[in-house]
Scaffold this motif. Sequence first.
Motif, PDB file in Angstrom:
ATOM      1  N   ALA A 322       1.199  -0.589  -0.360  1.00 24.28           N
ATOM      2  CA  ALA A 322      -0.619   0.222  -0.152  1.00 24.28           C
ATOM      3  C   ALA A 322       0.694   1.236  -0.135  1.00 24.28           C
ATOM      4  CB  ALA A 322      -1.055   0.059   1.069  1.00 24.28           C
ATOM      5  N   SER A 323       1.998   1.417   0.936  1.00 29.44           N
ATOM      6  CA  SER A 323       2.993   1.886   1.060  1.00 29.44           C
ATOM      7  C   SER A 323       3.432   2.775  -0.392  1.00 29.44           C
ATOM      8  CB  SER A 323       3.634   2.467   2.186  1.00 29.44           C
ATOM      9  OG  SER A 323       4.896   1.153   1.776  1.00 29.44           O
ATOM     10  N   GLY A 330      -5.071   3.385  -4.492  1.00 32.17           N
ATOM     11  CA  GLY A 330      -4.093   1.713  -5.035  1.00 32.17           C
ATOM     12  C   GLY A 330      -3.600   1.591  -3.603  1.00 32.17           C
ATOM     13  N   THR A 331      -3.214   2.518  -2.628  1.00 34.65           N
ATOM     14  CA  THR A 331      -2.651   3.397  -1.572  1.00 34.65           C
ATOM     15  C   THR A 331      -4.144   2.348  -0.288  1.00 34.65           C
ATOM     16  OG1 THR A 331      -1.557   4.469  -1.595  1.00 34.65           O
ATOM     17  CG2 THR A 331      -2.018   3.814   0.629  1.00 34.65           C
ATOM     18  N   SER A 387       0.359  -4.691  -6.110  1.00 36.87           N
ATOM     19  CA  SER A 387       1.413  -4.880  -6.255  1.00 36.87           C
ATOM     20  C   SER A 387       2.824  -4.660  -7.964  1.00 36.87           C
ATOM     21  CB  SER A 387       2.156  -6.075  -5.462  1.00 36.87           C
ATOM     22  OG  SER A 387       2.036  -7.298  -6.516  1.00 36.87           O
ATOM     23  N   ARG A 388       2.044  -5.353  -8.666  1.00 37.63           N
ATOM     24  CA  ARG A 388       2.587  -5.444 -10.329  1.00 37.63           C
ATOM     25  C   ARG A 388       3.269  -3.463 -10.683  1.00 37.63           C
ATOM     26  NH1 ARG A 388       2.010  -9.500 -13.699  1.00 37.63           N
ATOM     27  NH2 ARG A 388       0.959 -11.488 -12.483  1.00 37.63           N
ATOM     28  N   GLN A 389       2.476  -2.959  -9.434  1.00 37.40           N
ATOM     29  CA  GLN A 389       2.045  -1.283 -10.287  1.00 37.40           C
ATOM     30  C   GLN A 389       2.937  -0.314  -9.399  1.00 37.40           C
ATOM     31  OE1 GLN A 389      -1.185  -0.127 -12.292  1.00 37.40           O
ATOM     32  NE2 GLN A 389      -2.217  -2.168 -11.852  1.00 37.40           N
ATOM     33  N   ARG A 390       3.650  -1.124  -8.379  1.00 38.97           N
ATOM     34  CA  ARG A 390       3.708  -0.676  -6.998  1.00 38.97           C
ATOM     35  C   ARG A 390       5.258   0.493  -7.498  1.00 38.97           C
ATOM     36  NH1 ARG A 390       6.311  -4.732  -3.180  1.00 38.97           N
ATOM     37  NH2 ARG A 390       7.774  -5.245  -4.299  1.00 38.97           N
ATOM     38  N   GLN A 391       5.989   1.872  -7.518  1.00 43.72           N
ATOM     39  CA  GLN A 391       6.782   2.988  -7.622  1.00 43.72           C
ATOM     40  C   GLN A 391       8.347   2.107  -6.554  1.00 43.72           C
ATOM     41  OE1 GLN A 391       5.219   6.141  -5.616  1.00 43.72           O
ATOM     42  NE2 GLN A 391       4.525   6.727  -7.611  1.00 43.72           N
ATOM     43  N   ARG A 392       8.918   1.463  -7.415  1.00 41.90           N
ATOM     44  CA  ARG A 392       9.646   0.198  -6.332  1.00 41.90           C
ATOM     45  C   ARG A 392      11.003   1.739  -6.112  1.00 41.90           C
ATOM     46  NH1 ARG A 392       7.179  -3.167  -9.304  1.00 41.90           N
ATOM     47  NH2 ARG A 392       6.825  -5.425  -7.815  1.00 41.90           N
TER      48      ARG A 392
END
Length: 392
Positions: A322-323, A330-331, A387-392
Amino acid sequence: MKGKRTQKKVRQSSMLNGGHPLWTSRKKSLDPTFLLLLIIALAFGLIMVLSASAPTGRVEKNNSFHYFFNQLKYAAFGFFVMYLLSRIDYHIYKNLAGIAMIVGEILLLAVLIWGVEEGGATRWLETGFRWQPSELIKPAIALFFATLIDKRKTNFSRVRPLKKFIDEVWIYVVWVILTAALLLGEPHLSGTIVVVGIAATIIIVAGLPIWLVLSGGTVLGYLGYLLIKMFDPVRWARLVSFRDPFADAQGSGYQVVQSLYAIASGGLFGRGLGQSVQKYSYLPEPHNDFIFAIICEELGMIGGFLVMLLLAAIVIRGIKIASEAPDTYGTLVVVGIMAHVAIQSILNIAVATSTAPNTGISLPFFSYGGTALVVMLCEMGIVLNVSRQRQR
């Protein structure tokens, strides 16, 4: 050939909600840690359903594996749907959340009119198979509130003055009260607590002061308390019995007393997998609401701790997802779903250990129940897509 490639590109580039593709690219990998935790929880849960349900299945269905095979069927279907949802862009739910919430409310109303009664509660609809609409309202309210906040661009912490604040908040309050009233009408106190908890968590993350949420929750809780006390004396006796279940060990405190016997007899290391005594007609619902007691009896305090650790790890990893979500929507969606897992887990374990009133609620991933398991896995599919689109 060139035309086919062009059509394929057009299909892949069809955009929804301001530029989000319906189908997430294979190149975007989901969170492997979260997926592994889910697989472990699902496998562990199936093993415990097999162990806890064998005596009941043999007596009721003349088949020790009856409940296990049912749960396995639902788990396989739920896992397949989870995979599909992990590939579908979560932004599409902005267009569906309102419809889902309205349908959910209609189904809750249908339960009050045509529902099937069991154990003193009317929570099920019979449509060829028995299922609980209350399970569907949990993800529905998470998606709906996340969508409302995102579309209205609401930041509760910055809403001033009071009139404007009320203008922003009233719609959320109305939906919570409506849903809670329908659930309490079944009556389904545990479902009410979970739904209100999901809604409260989302709006707290969106900036609403915690003290205000707690005040509203206290008022709603007191109203529910009065309604049950006045109109449902049997359930009221069960609610207050947790303070001293042994005072009426053969009546209102029976389930909790047997649960405590199971937990205590397991000791530190347990009797051994499959060796529970309490599941032999002593503890009602050993494979459902009180499966945590059977886990502790067979696997001991260590087994119970591992279950709590596993559920906590799923929630913590979900919060991390979420973070790192690419947007506020999304969060909020993931926060709402993780609130569902956390609140329901805490409530179930609290009931089994007599630290909360016996409200009748399943343990996520472990308790027997097709609707609850499939809905939970669908929610996990949405989290995996984020999680596929999260910012890493």
